[in-house]
Each structure stands twice: as structure tokens, then as C-alpha cells.
Scaffold this motif. Sequence first.
Motif, PDB file in Angstrom:
ATOM      1  N   ALA A 168      60.622 -31.227 -22.969  1.00 51.56           N
ATOM      2  CA  ALA A 168      60.467 -31.329 -24.426  1.00 51.56           C
ATOM      3  C   ALA A 168      59.457 -30.298 -24.926  1.00 51.56           C
ATOM      4  O   ALA A 168      59.718 -29.587 -25.904  1.00 51.56           O
ATOM      5  CB  ALA A 168      60.020 -32.738 -24.816  1.00 51.56           C
ATOM      6  N   ALA A 169      58.321 -30.196 -24.245  1.00 53.33           N
ATOM      7  CA  ALA A 169      57.286 -29.249 -24.664  1.00 53.33           C
ATOM      8  C   ALA A 169      57.780 -27.806 -24.543  1.00 53.33           C
ATOM      9  O   ALA A 169      57.534 -26.979 -25.430  1.00 53.33           O
ATOM     10  CB  ALA A 169      56.026 -29.457 -23.835  1.00 53.33           C
ATOM     11  N   GLU A 181      59.815 -22.748 -26.881  1.00 53.36           N
ATOM     12  CA  GLU A 181      60.887 -21.755 -26.990  1.00 53.36           C
ATOM     13  C   GLU A 181      61.418 -21.646 -28.412  1.00 53.36           C
ATOM     14  O   GLU A 181      61.902 -20.601 -28.823  1.00 53.36           O
ATOM     15  CB  GLU A 181      62.027 -22.101 -26.028  1.00 53.36           C
ATOM     16  CG  GLU A 181      61.674 -21.862 -24.578  1.00 53.36           C
ATOM     17  CD  GLU A 181      62.726 -22.379 -23.609  1.00 53.36           C
ATOM     18  OE1 GLU A 181      63.660 -23.089 -24.033  1.00 53.36           O
ATOM     19  OE2 GLU A 181      62.592 -22.075 -22.410  1.00 53.36           O
ATOM     20  N   ALA A 182      61.309 -22.737 -29.158  1.00 51.05           N
ATOM     21  CA  ALA A 182      61.755 -22.725 -30.557  1.00 51.05           C
ATOM     22  C   ALA A 182      60.725 -22.069 -31.471  1.00 51.05           C
ATOM     23  O   ALA A 182      60.953 -21.958 -32.674  1.00 51.05           O
ATOM     24  CB  ALA A 182      62.042 -24.147 -31.019  1.00 51.05           C
ATOM     25  N   GLY A 183      59.587 -21.657 -30.903  1.00 49.28           N
ATOM     26  CA  GLY A 183      58.562 -20.978 -31.693  1.00 49.28           C
ATOM     27  C   GLY A 183      57.535 -21.909 -32.305  1.00 49.28           C
ATOM     28  O   GLY A 183      56.774 -21.496 -33.187  1.00 49.28           O
ATOM     29  N   CYS A 184      57.477 -23.154 -31.857  1.00 47.70           N
ATOM     30  CA  CYS A 184      56.488 -24.097 -32.399  1.00 47.70           C
ATOM     31  C   CYS A 184      55.081 -23.685 -31.982  1.00 47.70           C
ATOM     32  O   CYS A 184      54.874 -23.166 -30.892  1.00 47.70           O
ATOM     33  CB  CYS A 184      56.774 -25.511 -31.897  1.00 47.70           C
ATOM     34  SG  CYS A 184      58.346 -26.163 -32.470  1.00 47.70           S
ATOM     35  N   SER A 201      49.685 -26.584 -31.894  1.00 48.61           N
ATOM     36  CA  SER A 201      49.361 -27.842 -32.567  1.00 48.61           C
ATOM     37  C   SER A 201      50.635 -28.639 -32.888  1.00 48.61           C
ATOM     38  O   SER A 201      50.617 -29.871 -32.868  1.00 48.61           O
ATOM     39  CB  SER A 201      48.539 -27.600 -33.833  1.00 48.61           C
ATOM     40  OG  SER A 201      49.258 -26.833 -34.768  1.00 48.61           O
ATOM     41  N   GLU A 202      51.748 -27.955 -33.156  1.00 45.93           N
ATOM     42  CA  GLU A 202      53.012 -28.660 -33.395  1.00 45.93           C
ATOM     43  C   GLU A 202      53.503 -29.335 -32.112  1.00 45.93           C
ATOM     44  O   GLU A 202      53.947 -30.482 -32.143  1.00 45.93           O
ATOM     45  CB  GLU A 202      54.076 -27.690 -33.929  1.00 45.93           C
ATOM     46  CG  GLU A 202      53.833 -27.261 -35.359  1.00 45.93           C
ATOM     47  CD  GLU A 202      54.758 -26.150 -35.816  1.00 45.93           C
ATOM     48  OE1 GLU A 202      55.139 -26.169 -37.003  1.00 45.93           O
ATOM     49  OE2 GLU A 202      55.108 -25.259 -35.003  1.00 45.93           O
ATOM     50  N   ILE A 203      53.407 -28.626 -30.998  1.00 45.08           N
ATOM     51  CA  ILE A 203      53.804 -29.208 -29.711  1.00 45.08           C
ATOM     52  C   ILE A 203      52.924 -30.411 -29.402  1.00 45.08           C
ATOM     53  O   ILE A 203      53.411 -31.469 -29.004  1.00 45.08           O
ATOM     54  CB  ILE A 203      53.721 -28.154 -28.586  1.00 45.08           C
ATOM     55  CG1 ILE A 203      54.728 -27.032 -28.844  1.00 45.08           C
ATOM     56  CG2 ILE A 203      53.944 -28.803 -27.212  1.00 45.08           C
ATOM     57  CD1 ILE A 203      54.562 -25.818 -27.958  1.00 45.08           C
ATOM     58  N   GLN A 236      55.050 -20.208 -20.395  1.00 46.58           N
ATOM     59  CA  GLN A 236      56.384 -20.178 -19.788  1.00 46.58           C
ATOM     60  C   GLN A 236      57.413 -19.647 -20.771  1.00 46.58           C
ATOM     61  O   GLN A 236      58.236 -18.808 -20.428  1.00 46.58           O
ATOM     62  CB  GLN A 236      56.791 -21.579 -19.330  1.00 46.58           C
ATOM     63  CG  GLN A 236      56.051 -22.070 -18.117  1.00 46.58           C
ATOM     64  CD  GLN A 236      56.387 -23.518 -17.788  1.00 46.58           C
ATOM     65  OE1 GLN A 236      57.084 -24.198 -18.529  1.00 46.58           O
ATOM     66  NE2 GLN A 236      55.882 -23.981 -16.661  1.00 46.58           N
ATOM     67  N   ALA A 237      57.378 -20.145 -21.999  1.00 46.75           N
ATOM     68  CA  ALA A 237      58.349 -19.721 -23.007  1.00 46.75           C
ATOM     69  C   ALA A 237      58.161 -18.248 -23.342  1.00 46.75           C
ATOM     70  O   ALA A 237      59.140 -17.498 -23.449  1.00 46.75           O
ATOM     71  CB  ALA A 237      58.224 -20.572 -24.264  1.00 46.75           C
ATOM     72  N   ASP A 238      56.907 -17.817 -23.511  1.00 50.86           N
ATOM     73  CA  ASP A 238      56.625 -16.412 -23.821  1.00 50.86           C
ATOM     74  C   ASP A 238      57.092 -15.506 -22.694  1.00 50.86           C
ATOM     75  O   ASP A 238      57.660 -14.444 -22.925  1.00 50.86           O
ATOM     76  CB  ASP A 238      55.134 -16.200 -24.090  1.00 50.86           C
ATOM     77  CG  ASP A 238      54.667 -16.821 -25.391  1.00 50.86           C
ATOM     78  OD1 ASP A 238      55.522 -17.221 -26.216  1.00 50.86           O
ATOM     79  OD2 ASP A 238      53.438 -16.927 -25.581  1.00 50.86           O
ATOM     80  N   GLN A 239      56.859 -15.928 -21.448  1.00 50.28           N
ATOM     81  CA  GLN A 239      57.254 -15.120 -20.296  1.00 50.28           C
ATOM     82  C   GLN A 239      58.769 -14.975 -20.251  1.00 50.28           C
ATOM     83  O   GLN A 239      59.284 -13.876 -20.066  1.00 50.28           O
ATOM     84  CB  GLN A 239      56.728 -15.754 -18.999  1.00 50.28           C
ATOM     85  CG  GLN A 239      57.017 -14.926 -17.743  1.00 50.28           C
ATOM     86  CD  GLN A 239      58.383 -15.197 -17.138  1.00 50.28           C
ATOM     87  OE1 GLN A 239      58.862 -16.324 -17.094  1.00 50.28           O
ATOM     88  NE2 GLN A 239      59.043 -14.145 -16.695  1.00 50.28           N
ATOM     89  N   GLU A 240      59.500 -16.067 -20.448  1.00 47.17           N
ATOM     90  CA  GLU A 240      60.957 -16.003 -20.404  1.00 47.17           C
ATOM     91  C   GLU A 240      61.506 -15.141 -21.536  1.00 47.17           C
ATOM     92  O   GLU A 240      62.400 -14.325 -21.330  1.00 47.17           O
ATOM     93  CB  GLU A 240      61.556 -17.406 -20.472  1.00 47.17           C
ATOM     94  CG  GLU A 240      61.383 -18.189 -19.200  1.00 47.17           C
ATOM     95  CD  GLU A 240      61.956 -19.590 -19.282  1.00 47.17           C
ATOM     96  OE1 GLU A 240      62.654 -19.911 -20.274  1.00 47.17           O
ATOM     97  OE2 GLU A 240      61.704 -20.374 -18.357  1.00 47.17           O
ATOM     98  N   THR A 241      60.965 -15.325 -22.725  1.00 50.53           N
ATOM     99  CA  THR A 241      61.418 -14.550 -23.877  1.00 50.53           C
ATOM    100  C   THR A 241      61.137 -13.067 -23.665  1.00 50.53           C
ATOM    101  O   THR A 241      61.998 -12.215 -23.914  1.00 50.53           O
ATOM    102  CB  THR A 241      60.733 -15.045 -25.162  1.00 50.53           C
ATOM    103  OG1 THR A 241      61.044 -16.426 -25.334  1.00 50.53           O
ATOM    104  CG2 THR A 241      61.201 -14.272 -26.383  1.00 50.53           C
TER     105      THR A 241
END
Length: 193
Positions: A140-141, A146-149, A152-154, A172-177
Motif C-alpha cells: 500500500a505504501a 509510486e502514485a506521487g504521494c 505526509s500523505e503516505i 523504492q518508488a523513486d529508484q524504479e521510476t
Amino acid sequence: MDISKLSGGSYEAWPDVKLLAFERSCLTNDLTTALTAFEVAIGTGQRIGDCAKMAWDDFDGEFMNVIQDKTKAKLRVYCPERLQQYLGSLPRKGRHIFPKNLTQPIGKRQIQKSVEDVRGAIGIMGGKDRLVPHGWRDTAAKLLAEAGCSDSEIQAVTGHKTLTMVQKYRTQADQETSSKRAQQRREQNKTVR
């Protein structure tokens, strides 16, 4: 003293292929408890134990009221449309989303057992492919990151007390993107292998 800590497995986000396999197994075998745990945990970003205690009165059709057992944090978590629709399709057989009877929820261990059965069926109970249900919280996090949250939103969804854990998902999301963007540029250039 001098007792080594038990290894509980890694808490990592589940890959899409394993999420789909879990969902498919639940649907094929009519495993409502395991599927509900899956949907509620990923949809709210909460631990299985906190999901087990959720009552229908906690859900107003959009938001789920949560009291986290570990942190005692009180959250009001917006449920994504998928979770809203799923909960709307469930028969209400008692006061709780996971009913034991009209007034009590089933226990956390019973939910864990139903999830273990599916994990065993799809081959992720042990070894290098082992994934644990706490990973749904991480899923979920990670999806939020990955959705750009924002962090603080997460944190508003998962209730993590520190930004350290939230930043793990952001990284993790930044690395994958970044990896995808870099490799796509590489393919566009096509001057080198």
C-alpha cells in the motif's frame, strides 16, 4: 539474554504477479476471509491485526476508522474505490467485517491461517520466494509513493510514526521510476547496446 531473535521474514511489498496469484487463488477457491484480508490490508495500509478488529460501524462508505493496536494511533483512512466496492459487495453477517458471530470478530490467528493456506497454494510460504501478509502494508505504501504521494500523505494512510519507514517506500518508488526513465532513454538513443 543470549537468545537470538527469531526471524519473522522480510517485510517487503509484494510484486504484482504474486498479488494477482493470491487474488486469483482466493476467487477460484471461494476463500472470502483471505480475500477480504487482502483487500482491506492493501486498501487501508493497515496490519492484519488492526484489520481483524474493523467493524461495519467503522466504515461509512468512504472512510474507515482505525485504531492501531501497535501505536494506539487513531486514524480515519479514506478507502480507495476498489475497497469501497469490495466492502459494499460483502454480506453483513455481524457487527464486524470478519464476523465470528453477530457481535464478535474472528481472531487474528484465524485470518492469518486463511492467508497462510493461500500463500502455501501459490508457493510463497518459504524459501527465496517467501512473502508475508505484513508486506501488504508495504505494498500500500509503495503504491502510494509510486502514485506521487508525499511522505505526509503516505503517513496519513499507513499511520507510520516515523518518516524513516515512509522514506523507504519513497526511495523504492523513486529508484524504479528513475530506472525506467533511464532505460527508456537508452532505448530511444539506440547507439549503444
